[in-house]
Scaffold this active site. Structure first.
Site, PDB file in Angstrom:
ATOM      1  N   SER A 133      49.462  24.112  -3.521  1.00 45.71           N
ATOM      2  CA  SER A 133      48.049  24.257  -3.182  1.00 45.71           C
ATOM      3  C   SER A 133      47.233  23.738  -4.361  1.00 45.71           C
ATOM      4  O   SER A 133      47.770  23.566  -5.461  1.00 45.71           O
ATOM      5  CB  SER A 133      47.736  25.730  -2.919  1.00 45.71           C
ATOM      6  N   GLU A 163      43.497  24.018  -6.593  1.00 46.50           N
ATOM      7  CA  GLU A 163      42.286  24.793  -6.897  1.00 46.50           C
ATOM      8  C   GLU A 163      41.200  23.866  -7.452  1.00 46.50           C
ATOM      9  O   GLU A 163      41.467  23.028  -8.312  1.00 46.50           O
ATOM     10  CB  GLU A 163      42.629  25.888  -7.914  1.00 46.50           C
ATOM     11  N   ASP A 191      35.268  38.231 -14.716  1.00 48.22           N
ATOM     12  CA  ASP A 191      34.940  38.594 -16.100  1.00 48.22           C
ATOM     13  C   ASP A 191      33.426  38.652 -16.244  1.00 48.22           C
ATOM     14  O   ASP A 191      32.705  37.927 -15.566  1.00 48.22           O
ATOM     15  CB  ASP A 191      35.485  37.537 -17.070  1.00 48.22           C
ATOM     16  N   PHE A 249      40.623  26.765 -24.413  1.00 49.96           N
ATOM     17  CA  PHE A 249      40.425  27.565 -23.197  1.00 49.96           C
ATOM     18  C   PHE A 249      41.514  28.633 -23.088  1.00 49.96           C
ATOM     19  O   PHE A 249      41.259  29.786 -22.736  1.00 49.96           O
ATOM     20  CB  PHE A 249      40.447  26.615 -21.981  1.00 49.96           C
ATOM     21  N   HIS A 298      50.640  26.264  -7.495  1.00 52.39           N
ATOM     22  CA  HIS A 298      49.186  26.232  -7.293  1.00 52.39           C
ATOM     23  C   HIS A 298      48.613  25.421  -8.452  1.00 52.39           C
ATOM     24  O   HIS A 298      48.640  25.862  -9.601  1.00 52.39           O
ATOM     25  CB  HIS A 298      48.637  27.667  -7.307  1.00 52.39           C
TER      26      HIS A 298
HETATM   27  P1  FAD Z   1      42.479  42.943 -12.174  1.00 53.68           P
HETATM   28  O1  FAD Z   1      43.702  42.809 -11.356  1.00 53.68           O
HETATM   29  O2  FAD Z   1      41.460  43.940 -11.729  1.00 53.68           O
HETATM   30  O3  FAD Z   1      42.950  43.286 -13.663  1.00 53.68           O
HETATM   31  C1  FAD Z   1      42.038  43.193 -14.734  1.00 53.68           C
HETATM   32  C2  FAD Z   1      42.516  44.040 -15.895  1.00 53.68           C
HETATM   33  O4  FAD Z   1      42.386  45.436 -15.607  1.00 53.68           O
HETATM   34  C3  FAD Z   1      43.987  43.871 -16.269  1.00 53.68           C
HETATM   35  O5  FAD Z   1      44.091  44.033 -17.655  1.00 53.68           O
HETATM   36  C4  FAD Z   1      44.697  45.008 -15.548  1.00 53.68           C
HETATM   37  O6  FAD Z   1      45.878  45.410 -16.227  1.00 53.68           O
HETATM   38  C5  FAD Z   1      43.639  46.103 -15.550  1.00 53.68           C
HETATM   39  N1  FAD Z   1      43.597  46.853 -14.286  1.00 53.68           N
HETATM   40  C6  FAD Z   1      43.781  46.383 -13.033  1.00 53.68           C
HETATM   41  N2  FAD Z   1      43.611  47.352 -12.132  1.00 53.68           N
HETATM   42  C7  FAD Z   1      43.276  48.458 -12.812  1.00 53.68           C
HETATM   43  C8  FAD Z   1      42.961  49.798 -12.416  1.00 53.68           C
HETATM   44  N3  FAD Z   1      42.954  50.157 -11.127  1.00 53.68           N
HETATM   45  N4  FAD Z   1      42.655  50.704 -13.382  1.00 53.68           N
HETATM   46  C9  FAD Z   1      42.657  50.347 -14.697  1.00 53.68           C
HETATM   47  N5  FAD Z   1      42.960  49.081 -15.127  1.00 53.68           N
HETATM   48  C10 FAD Z   1      43.256  48.154 -14.189  1.00 53.68           C
HETATM   49  N6  FAD Z   1      37.576  34.318 -12.444  1.00 53.68           N
HETATM   50  C11 FAD Z   1      36.390  34.066 -11.853  1.00 53.68           C
HETATM   51  O7  FAD Z   1      35.353  34.501 -12.360  1.00 53.68           O
HETATM   52  N7  FAD Z   1      36.321  33.328 -10.706  1.00 53.68           N
HETATM   53  C12 FAD Z   1      37.415  32.817 -10.100  1.00 53.68           C
HETATM   54  O8  FAD Z   1      37.319  32.156  -9.066  1.00 53.68           O
HETATM   55  C13 FAD Z   1      38.688  33.073 -10.691  1.00 53.68           C
HETATM   56  N8  FAD Z   1      39.831  32.607 -10.126  1.00 53.68           N
HETATM   57  C14 FAD Z   1      41.037  32.931 -10.680  1.00 53.68           C
HETATM   58  C15 FAD Z   1      42.209  32.516 -10.037  1.00 53.68           C
HETATM   59  C16 FAD Z   1      43.448  32.827 -10.569  1.00 53.68           C
HETATM   60  C17 FAD Z   1      44.697  32.386  -9.836  1.00 53.68           C
HETATM   61  C18 FAD Z   1      43.539  33.535 -11.795  1.00 53.68           C
HETATM   62  C19 FAD Z   1      44.887  33.829 -12.411  1.00 53.68           C
HETATM   63  C20 FAD Z   1      42.376  33.962 -12.438  1.00 53.68           C
HETATM   64  C21 FAD Z   1      41.119  33.681 -11.884  1.00 53.68           C
HETATM   65  N9  FAD Z   1      39.939  34.107 -12.483  1.00 53.68           N
HETATM   66  C22 FAD Z   1      38.720  33.843 -11.889  1.00 53.68           C
HETATM   67  C23 FAD Z   1      39.966  34.875 -13.733  1.00 53.68           C
HETATM   68  C24 FAD Z   1      39.993  36.403 -13.477  1.00 53.68           C
HETATM   69  O9  FAD Z   1      38.801  36.814 -12.847  1.00 53.68           O
HETATM   70  C25 FAD Z   1      40.159  37.080 -14.829  1.00 53.68           C
HETATM   71  O10 FAD Z   1      41.413  36.798 -15.367  1.00 53.68           O
HETATM   72  C26 FAD Z   1      39.858  38.569 -14.834  1.00 53.68           C
HETATM   73  O11 FAD Z   1      39.804  38.976 -16.202  1.00 53.68           O
HETATM   74  C27 FAD Z   1      40.901  39.429 -14.157  1.00 53.68           C
HETATM   75  O12 FAD Z   1      40.856  39.330 -12.801  1.00 53.68           O
HETATM   76  P2  FAD Z   1      41.982  40.057 -11.902  1.00 53.68           P
HETATM   77  O13 FAD Z   1      41.592  39.906 -10.501  1.00 53.68           O
HETATM   78  O14 FAD Z   1      43.329  39.634 -12.323  1.00 53.68           O
HETATM   79  O15 FAD Z   1      41.723  41.592 -12.376  1.00 53.68           O
END
Ligand code: FAD
Length: 281
Positions: free
Chosen positions: A4, A6, A97, A204, A253
């Site tokens: 895929s 991105e 973030d 980055f 991906h």
């Molecule tokens: P989460 O899964 O919520 O985790 C974030 C942090 O919190 C981790 O350290 C985890 O250990 C901890 N955590 C998770 N759940 C809990 C809980 N219930 N209680 C306490 N702690 C918890 N960013 C953007 O802004 N836009 C995008 O389109 C985007 N696309 C991305 C696509 C991919 C494939 C990847 C790998 C990253 C992308 N990101 C994007 C970056 C991403 O938003 C950041 O890495 C962000 O810091 C974490 O997102 P996450 O969904 O993994 O968070």
């Protein structure tokens, strides 16, 4: 093998034409889906809707990224519904973030991605992908906790996992093993980001908790001609994909950065020209 692509929403007219031509060049590879990021790099919601629309218009199986940052639950749900109204049947559910400083959940929002997945699953029957970090998320309390929270995303209803890019293949394979041990059986799509500019990628990566192995940095040393840099970049990513394929990881991906040449070069290296693929499809 499945793959895929991105893309990110452009913010200028030059960026728009880069995106347009990257989509044109890459769609002939018939990806299983193409995704558009959301909010990353400070892009706005409107830019994400417009970028997503471009993928839908090209009849690509389109995934829209969506984050929890700075919005209450109703707004996040409304955004997701707008993507669905655009023709999207696949959401990549992320925490996101904060644009400045440490992440603070919105008071009426979804705090983490697992909460977002659960909220989406109340009504969304399409595919939900979530993010994973082979080198551990930089804000995670520990690798074990990070994996527990990944499991929470899957248990909340995520269908597949997309990894952060990781240039160390041993780390990726060890992570895939840990997914098995944690009984996470959802498809694991390995993020591949060909290195367009080693200095920019190092900068980055430092920000997002990924590392660039010294051995890779050294291979770029002394290269100045764009064609030589591109060839090495393709070789490195293709070597990694081959190694992953040999070890049973066959879903990739590609972080295209809205450029087509490197991703197309890697695909051509690992499976032959796109035109043959189209003719045999
Ligand atoms: P989460 O899964 O919520 O985790 C974030 C942090 O919190 C981790 O350290 C985890 O250990 C901890 N955590 C998770 N759940 C809990 C809980 N219930 N209680 C306490 N702690 C918890 N960013 C953007 O802004 N836009 C995008 O389109 C985007 N696309 C991305 C696509 C991919 C494939 C990847 C790998 C990253 C992308 N990101 C994007 C970056 C991403 O938003 C950041 O890495 C962000 O810091 C974490 O997102 P996450 O969904 O993994 O968070």
């Amino acid at each position: 093998m499945q793959f895929s692509f991105e893309f990110f929403p452009p913010r200028s007219s030059a960026g728009q034409s880069s995106l347009h031509s990257a989509i044109q060049q890459l769609q002939i590879w018939q990806p299983s889906f193409a995704s558009m990021t959301y909010g990353a790099g400070g892009t706005s919601q409107q830019e994400s809707f417009a970028g997503t629309q471009q993928l839908v218009a090209q009849e690509l199986n389109t995934a829209a990224h969506i984050t929890c940052v700075g919005a209450d639950r109703a707004s996040v749900q409304a955004t997701a519904k707008q993507f669905v109204a655009q023709g999207v049947e696949h959401l990549v559910a992320l925490r996101g973030d904060s644009p400045v400083g440490a992440y603070v959940p919105h008071k009426q929002g979804y705090a983490f991605a697992n909460d977002l997945v659960a909220g989406l699953r109340e009504w969304f029957a399409g595919t939900i992908s979530v993010a994973a970090y082979p080198e551990v998320h930089p804000q995670a309390a520990s690798g074990a906790k990070d994996l527990d929270f990944l499991k929470a995303k899957v248990d909340a209803g995520a269908d597949q996992i997309i990894s952060q890019y990781c240039y160390d293949t041993d780390t990726l394979l060890a992570f895939a093993e840990r997914l098995q041990q944690a009984d996470i059986k959802q498809p694991f799509l390995v993020g591949i980001m060909p290195i367009h500019d080693i200095v920019a990628v190092q900068r980055f990566s430092a920000r997002c908790g990924a590392s660039v192995p010294k051995a890779i940095v050294e291979r770029f040393a002394g290269l100045e001609q764009p064609a030589d840099i591109a060839k090495l970049s393709i070789d490195i990513a293709a070597e990694q994909c081959r190694l992953l394929l040999e070890n049973g990881l066959d879903q990739f991906h590609f972080y295209t950065l809205n450029r087509s040449a490197l991703t197309a070069g890697v695909l051509a290296s690992i499976q032959g020209p796109a035109v043959n693929l189209a003719m045999t499809a």
